[in-house]
Design a protein around this motif. Structure first.
Motif, mmCIF file in Angstrom:
data_model
loop_
_atom_site.group_PDB
_atom_site.id
_atom_site.type_symbol
_atom_site.label_atom_id
_atom_site.label_comp_id
_atom_site.label_asym_id
_atom_site.label_seq_id
_atom_site.Cartn_x
_atom_site.Cartn_y
_atom_site.Cartn_z
ATOM 1 N N ASP A 130 7.513 -3.020 9.016
ATOM 2 C CA ASP A 130 6.199 -3.598 8.761
ATOM 3 C C ASP A 130 5.464 -2.813 7.674
ATOM 4 N N SER A 131 5.487 -1.471 7.789
ATOM 5 C CA SER A 131 4.730 -0.671 6.815
ATOM 6 C C SER A 131 5.395 -0.651 5.445
ATOM 7 N N ALA A 132 6.658 -1.107 5.362
ATOM 8 C CA ALA A 132 7.340 -1.129 4.059
ATOM 9 C C ALA A 132 6.897 -2.319 3.212
ATOM 10 N N PHE A 133 6.257 -3.293 3.825
ATOM 11 C CA PHE A 133 5.909 -4.518 3.093
ATOM 12 C C PHE A 133 4.610 -4.350 2.316
ATOM 13 N N PRO A 134 4.554 -4.936 1.129
ATOM 14 C CA PRO A 134 3.367 -4.757 0.299
ATOM 15 C C PRO A 134 2.110 -5.332 0.952
ATOM 16 N N TYR A 135 2.271 -6.314 1.830
ATOM 17 C CA TYR A 135 1.096 -6.896 2.458
ATOM 18 C C TYR A 135 0.813 -6.263 3.821
ATOM 19 N N SER A 136 1.378 -5.078 4.015
ATOM 20 C CA SER A 136 1.061 -4.323 5.220
ATOM 21 C C SER A 136 -0.408 -3.909 5.163
ATOM 22 N N ASN A 137 -1.026 -3.685 6.317
ATOM 23 C CA ASN A 137 -2.428 -3.262 6.342
ATOM 24 C C ASN A 137 -2.603 -1.824 5.849
ATOM 25 N N ASP A 138 -1.508 -1.055 5.886
ATOM 26 C CA ASP A 138 -1.620 0.343 5.452
ATOM 27 C C ASP A 138 -1.856 0.388 3.952
ATOM 28 N N PRO A 139 -2.758 1.238 3.484
ATOM 29 C CA PRO A 139 -2.927 1.353 2.035
ATOM 30 C C PRO A 139 -1.664 1.960 1.413
ATOM 31 N N PRO A 140 -1.303 1.552 0.200
ATOM 32 C CA PRO A 140 -0.104 2.112 -0.427
ATOM 33 C C PRO A 140 -0.298 3.594 -0.719
ATOM 34 N N PRO A 141 0.743 4.409 -0.687
ATOM 35 C CA PRO A 141 0.576 5.838 -0.976
ATOM 36 C C PRO A 141 0.088 6.039 -2.412
ATOM 37 N N THR A 142 -0.964 6.832 -2.581
ATOM 38 C CA THR A 142 -1.501 7.025 -3.935
ATOM 39 C C THR A 142 -1.080 8.362 -4.519
ATOM 40 N N THR A 143 -0.831 9.336 -3.659
ATOM 41 C CA THR A 143 -0.372 10.632 -4.176
ATOM 42 C C THR A 143 0.908 11.039 -3.441
ATOM 43 N N PRO A 144 1.925 11.436 -4.142
ATOM 44 C CA PRO A 144 2.009 11.388 -5.595
ATOM 45 C C PRO A 144 2.202 9.940 -6.077
ATOM 46 N N THR A 145 1.863 9.681 -7.359
ATOM 47 C CA THR A 145 2.038 8.334 -7.913
ATOM 48 C C THR A 145 3.503 7.923 -7.748
ATOM 49 N N PRO A 146 3.746 6.744 -7.188
ATOM 50 C CA PRO A 146 5.139 6.355 -6.970
ATOM 51 C C PRO A 146 5.931 6.324 -8.284
ATOM 52 N N GLN A 147 7.086 6.900 -8.276
ATOM 53 C CA GLN A 147 7.961 6.879 -9.455
ATOM 54 C C GLN A 147 9.089 5.889 -9.192
ATOM 55 N N ILE A 148 9.256 4.979 -10.111
ATOM 56 C CA ILE A 148 10.346 4.010 -9.963
ATOM 57 C C ILE A 148 11.264 4.167 -11.165
ATOM 58 N N THR A 149 12.528 4.269 -10.916
ATOM 59 C CA THR A 149 13.471 4.445 -12.026
ATOM 60 C C THR A 149 14.548 3.367 -11.982
ATOM 61 N N VAL A 150 15.244 3.229 -13.111
ATOM 62 C CA VAL A 150 16.344 2.272 -13.208
ATOM 63 C C VAL A 150 17.628 3.017 -12.852
ATOM 64 N N THR A 151 18.484 2.375 -12.093
ATOM 65 C CA THR A 151 19.740 3.038 -11.709
ATOM 66 C C THR A 151 20.511 3.451 -12.963
ATOM 67 N N THR A 152 21.220 4.556 -12.858
ATOM 68 C CA THR A 152 21.919 5.102 -14.031
ATOM 69 C C THR A 152 22.883 4.065 -14.607
ATOM 70 N N ALA A 153 23.579 3.359 -13.743
ATOM 71 C CA ALA A 153 24.594 2.412 -14.213
ATOM 72 C C ALA A 153 23.994 1.292 -15.056
ATOM 73 N N GLU A 154 22.728 0.936 -14.790
ATOM 74 C CA GLU A 154 22.135 -0.212 -15.480
ATOM 75 C C GLU A 154 21.322 0.199 -16.701
ATOM 76 N N ARG A 155 21.114 1.519 -16.842
ATOM 77 C CA ARG A 155 20.147 1.979 -17.840
ATOM 78 C C ARG A 155 20.489 1.560 -19.277
ATOM 79 N N ALA A 156 21.758 1.718 -19.653
ATOM 80 C CA ALA A 156 22.136 1.433 -21.049
ATOM 81 C C ALA A 156 21.926 -0.048 -21.356
ATOM 82 N N LYS A 157 22.349 -0.904 -20.430
ATOM 83 C CA LYS A 157 22.218 -2.357 -20.654
ATOM 84 C C LYS A 157 20.736 -2.738 -20.722
ATOM 85 N N LEU A 158 19.952 -2.254 -19.752
ATOM 86 C CA LEU A 158 18.530 -2.607 -19.732
ATOM 87 C C LEU A 158 17.836 -2.104 -20.991
ATOM 88 N N PHE A 159 18.241 -0.926 -21.436
ATOM 89 C CA PHE A 159 17.653 -0.362 -22.645
ATOM 90 C C PHE A 159 17.878 -1.303 -23.836
#
Ligand code: 9Z3
Length: 359
Positions: A130-159
């Motif tokens: 439940d808390s993993a869903f974006p529409y959960s009542n819990d506020p999203p974690p603000t600190t530290p700022t969430p870091q999202i990265t592209v998987t290594t295998a996909e990086r060259a193609k996405l680039f």
């Protein structure tokens, strides 16, 4: 519409546009195209209209059911990228929600982009679903700022996709216009073609959209959802006017026009493609059969009328049409597959150059 037969009507392009409703967004769409073409003209670029995706034919005014034409938009979206790469400006006239240049690499159904993203492992993971869903009542974690990265295998193609996408956006060489129904498609094709006529021979048309051959005139559409309970449903449709005719002879006689012919019976592909050239007198028909379309196509084009050759002193007339087959291996590596559109566009660019020089 009813189950009774009607006087079937043959629509010329002219009578079609006189009787079928103009889409409400046509004026705004045409203005957008007009400005785009002006900018490309100033930059001395060739412009190609790429049509892509299937058209629908609504069966009701308040549409619940419709007839659709097969096409994911792969041919059009892929081809548009190769035209852009070659320095062309592209007007991408496509079926709403069909594949688009660049984003096609991450189609939600075959290659969803979310699969290539990772959340920084240092962040606390959700304790409950439940808390993993974006529409959960819990506020999203603000600190530290969430870091999202592209998987290594996909990086060259996405680039490489992202770099090309950004470059095209910075240059402003891609203009998107969308349609849903065959009626919207026809009105837009006419409007865009007329706008493109200022480009003369530098205008190319690459008509890959899968366009319905049949339609129901607005005047015969049932207002509300067709009710069941009266037995079989018979629908008699009228033929969509052959729109290549006015495109070639009136809207832009100078344009370099490439149409597609789709068949499921390979035996009739070439005769049908030749018939189209015979009827409309344009430059190229690309024949493809449904099951091999990603690996094999044939370009059919007219041979100059005086193409006779001497054989042992006697004049022998040449065939009226030339066939140019393009074929790639049907087993392509999944990480870097060769796309047949690359070879199609390379060949068309050569021919378009000859066409421009021929002026
Ligand atoms: C094509 O033949 C396209 O190559 C495909 C591409 C629709 C097969 P996808 O989008 O498929 O990659 O899934 N387009 C033209 C089809 C068409 O309607 N042609 C008409 C005809 O065959 C003439 S305009 O009569």
């Amino acid at each position: 519409m009813s189950n009774t037969t009607h006087e079937s009507q043959t629509f010329s392009a002219e009578s079609y546009f006189e009787t079928q409703p103009q889409p409400p967004s046509l004026v705004a769409d045409t203005e957008g195209v007009h400005e785009f073409i002006q900018r490309q003209q100033q930059a001395n670029r060739s412009v190609v209209l790429v049509t892509s995706g299937g058209t629908t034919v609504p069966l009701e005014l308040n549409v619940v059911r419709f007839l659709d034409n097969f096409s994911a938009g792969t041919r059009g979206a892929t081809s548009a990228e190769y035209f852009l790469k070659a320095g062309y400006a592209v007007i991408f006239l496509h079926r709403q929600f069909s594949l688009q240049p660049f984003s096609r690499h991450y189609s939600h159904s075959t290659n969803p982009f979310l699969n290539f993203l990772e959340i920084d492992a240092a962040l606390p993971s959700s304790s409950t679903i439940d808390s993993a869903f974006p529409y959960s009542n819990d506020p999203p974690p603000t600190t530290p700022t969430p870091q999202i990265t592209v998987t290594t295998a996909e990086r060259a193609k996405l680039f490489s996709v992202l770099r090309a996408y950004k470059a095209v956006h910075a240059l402003g060489t891609l203009h998107m216009v969308s349609f849903v129904t065959v009626n919207e498609y026809l009105w837009l094709l006419r409007a865009v073609s007329r706008e493109m006529s200022v480009l003369g021979r530098k205008a190319m048309y690459y008509l890959a959209a899968a366009v319905s051959d049949f339609f129901l005139p607005q005047q015969r559409l049932s207002e509300h959802k067709i009710q069941s309970g009266k037995g079989n449903l018979s629908i008699e449709m009228d033929q969509v006017p052959k729109i290549l005719k006015p495109l070639v002879s009136e809207w832009n006689p100078e344009g370099f026009i490439v149409s597609f012919k789709l068949e499921t019976d390979e035996m009739i592909l070439i005769p049908k493609a030749q018939q189209a050239l015979e009827r409309y007198g344009h430059q190229v028909v690309i024949g493809n059969d449904l099951h091999h379309r990603k690996h094999r196509v044939v370009l059919i084009s007219p041979v100059a009328a005086d193409a006779t050759k001497k054989l042992d002193g006697a004049l022998v007339s040449q065939p009226k049409y030339a066939e140019f087959w393009i074929e790639i291996d049907s087993h392509q590596p999944s990480n870097h597959p060769k796309e047949i559109e690359e070879d199609i566009i390379e060949e068309l660019l050569k021919r378009h150059n000859v066409w421009i020089e021929g002026s």
